[in-house]
Design a protein around this motif. Structure first.
Motif, PDB file in Angstrom:
ATOM      1  N   ILE A  24       0.850  -1.195   0.000  1.00 51.35           N
ATOM      2  CA  ILE A  24       0.000   0.000   0.000  1.00 51.35           C
ATOM      3  C   ILE A  24       0.883   1.242   0.000  1.00 51.35           C
ATOM      4  O   ILE A  24       1.846   1.329   0.757  1.00 51.35           O
ATOM      5  CB  ILE A  24      -0.927   0.010   1.232  1.00 51.35           C
ATOM      6  N   ILE A  25       0.535   2.195  -0.865  1.00 52.16           N
ATOM      7  CA  ILE A  25       1.218   3.490  -0.904  1.00 52.16           C
ATOM      8  C   ILE A  25       0.196   4.557  -0.543  1.00 52.16           C
ATOM      9  O   ILE A  25      -0.862   4.654  -1.172  1.00 52.16           O
ATOM     10  CB  ILE A  25       1.795   3.800  -2.301  1.00 52.16           C
ATOM     11  N   ASP A  26       0.496   5.354   0.474  1.00 46.03           N
ATOM     12  CA  ASP A  26      -0.361   6.469   0.885  1.00 46.03           C
ATOM     13  C   ASP A  26       0.249   7.741   0.319  1.00 46.03           C
ATOM     14  O   ASP A  26       1.391   8.076   0.636  1.00 46.03           O
ATOM     15  CB  ASP A  26      -0.427   6.525   2.413  1.00 46.03           C
ATOM     16  N   VAL A  27      -0.489   8.446  -0.548  1.00 43.03           N
ATOM     17  CA  VAL A  27       0.047   9.625  -1.230  1.00 43.03           C
ATOM     18  C   VAL A  27      -0.423  10.946  -0.605  1.00 43.03           C
ATOM     19  O   VAL A  27      -0.258  12.010  -1.192  1.00 43.03           O
ATOM     20  CB  VAL A  27      -0.278   9.602  -2.749  1.00 43.03           C
ATOM     21  N   ARG A  28      -0.975  10.882   0.611  1.00 44.05           N
ATOM     22  CA  ARG A  28      -1.421  12.112   1.279  1.00 44.05           C
ATOM     23  C   ARG A  28      -0.219  12.914   1.786  1.00 44.05           C
ATOM     24  O   ARG A  28       0.907  12.428   1.822  1.00 44.05           O
ATOM     25  CB  ARG A  28      -2.344  11.774   2.452  1.00 44.05           C
ATOM     26  N   GLU A  29      -0.499  14.129   2.203  1.00 43.17           N
ATOM     27  CA  GLU A  29       0.550  14.999   2.751  1.00 43.17           C
ATOM     28  C   GLU A  29       0.891  14.582   4.183  1.00 43.17           C
ATOM     29  O   GLU A  29       0.124  13.874   4.838  1.00 43.17           O
ATOM     30  CB  GLU A  29       0.095  16.462   2.710  1.00 43.17           C
ATOM     31  N   ASN A  30       2.035  15.061   4.682  1.00 42.46           N
ATOM     32  CA  ASN A  30       2.534  14.686   6.007  1.00 42.46           C
ATOM     33  C   ASN A  30       1.514  14.936   7.122  1.00 42.46           C
ATOM     34  O   ASN A  30       1.341  14.099   7.996  1.00 42.46           O
ATOM     35  CB  ASN A  30       3.835  15.428   6.322  1.00 42.46           C
TER      36      ASN A  30
ATOM     37  N   GLN B 139      -2.421  12.043  11.130  1.00 42.83           N
ATOM     38  CA  GLN B 139      -3.717  11.748  11.768  1.00 42.83           C
ATOM     39  C   GLN B 139      -4.072  10.267  11.685  1.00 42.83           C
ATOM     40  O   GLN B 139      -5.078   9.841  12.236  1.00 42.83           O
ATOM     41  CB  GLN B 139      -4.812  12.591  11.116  1.00 42.83           C
ATOM     42  N   GLY B 140      -3.251   9.495  10.980  1.00 38.49           N
ATOM     43  CA  GLY B 140      -3.468   8.054  10.905  1.00 38.49           C
ATOM     44  C   GLY B 140      -3.224   7.506   9.515  1.00 38.49           C
ATOM     45  O   GLY B 140      -3.592   8.129   8.522  1.00 38.49           O
ATOM     46  N   ILE B 141      -2.576   6.351   9.465  1.00 43.30           N
ATOM     47  CA  ILE B 141      -2.223   5.692   8.211  1.00 43.30           C
ATOM     48  C   ILE B 141      -2.504   4.201   8.359  1.00 43.30           C
ATOM     49  O   ILE B 141      -2.449   3.659   9.472  1.00 43.30           O
ATOM     50  CB  ILE B 141      -0.723   5.963   7.867  1.00 43.30           C
ATOM     51  N   ILE B 142      -2.829   3.540   7.255  1.00 48.66           N
ATOM     52  CA  ILE B 142      -2.999   2.085   7.288  1.00 48.66           C
ATOM     53  C   ILE B 142      -1.652   1.507   7.745  1.00 48.66           C
ATOM     54  O   ILE B 142      -0.608   1.873   7.196  1.00 48.66           O
ATOM     55  CB  ILE B 142      -3.409   1.552   5.897  1.00 48.66           C
TER      56      ILE B 142
ATOM     57  N   LYS C 276      -2.594   3.469  12.180  1.00 51.31           N
ATOM     58  CA  LYS C 276      -1.532   3.714  13.155  1.00 51.31           C
ATOM     59  C   LYS C 276      -1.233   5.210  13.097  1.00 51.31           C
ATOM     60  O   LYS C 276      -1.265   5.824  12.038  1.00 51.31           O
ATOM     61  CB  LYS C 276      -0.343   2.805  12.857  1.00 51.31           C
ATOM     62  N   ILE C 277      -0.990   5.760  14.262  1.00 55.14           N
ATOM     63  CA  ILE C 277      -0.756   7.210  14.351  1.00 55.14           C
ATOM     64  C   ILE C 277       0.685   7.462  14.752  1.00 55.14           C
ATOM     65  O   ILE C 277       1.274   6.727  15.487  1.00 55.14           O
ATOM     66  CB  ILE C 277      -1.741   7.858  15.370  1.00 55.14           C
TER      67      ILE C 277
END
Length: 101
Positions: free
Chosen positions: A23-29, A34-37, A100-101
């Protein structure tokens, strides 16, 4: 250069049964803070072109953002460079799984 989409609940089901989903999360820092897979790799959309060398052509990647629009852009960029990608529709707004935060 097309790519498939996947529902968040399907990603969650796949993660529960097999932890090898890439999984690639392309959101900003600030969004990722606030939470990521838990198994996701964070590569902001603006860095995707210069960080493609961190990815492997023989793997398939599920791309995630907040609502599904930036991940769609990232999928377009990656697919045009021969990467196998799937866009998670609805993004983290639709994610009900662990974070996970």
């Amino acid at each position: 250069m097309s790519f498939n989409t996947i529902e968040p609940k399907e990603v969650e089901r796949l993660l529960e049964s097999d932890n090898t989903l890439n999984i690639i999360d392309v959101r900003e820092n600030d969004e990722v803070a606030q939470g990521i897979i838990p198994t996701a790799t964070h590569i902001p959309l603006g860095e995707i072109r210069k960080r493609m060398n961190e990815l492997e052509l023989n793997k398939e990647y599920v791309v995630v953002c907040r609502s599904g629009k930036r991940s769609e852009k990232a999928c377009t960029i990656l697919a045009s460079n021969q990467f196998k990608v799937i866009n998670m529709t609805g993004g983290m707004l639709s994610w009900k799984g662990k974070i996970k935060i």
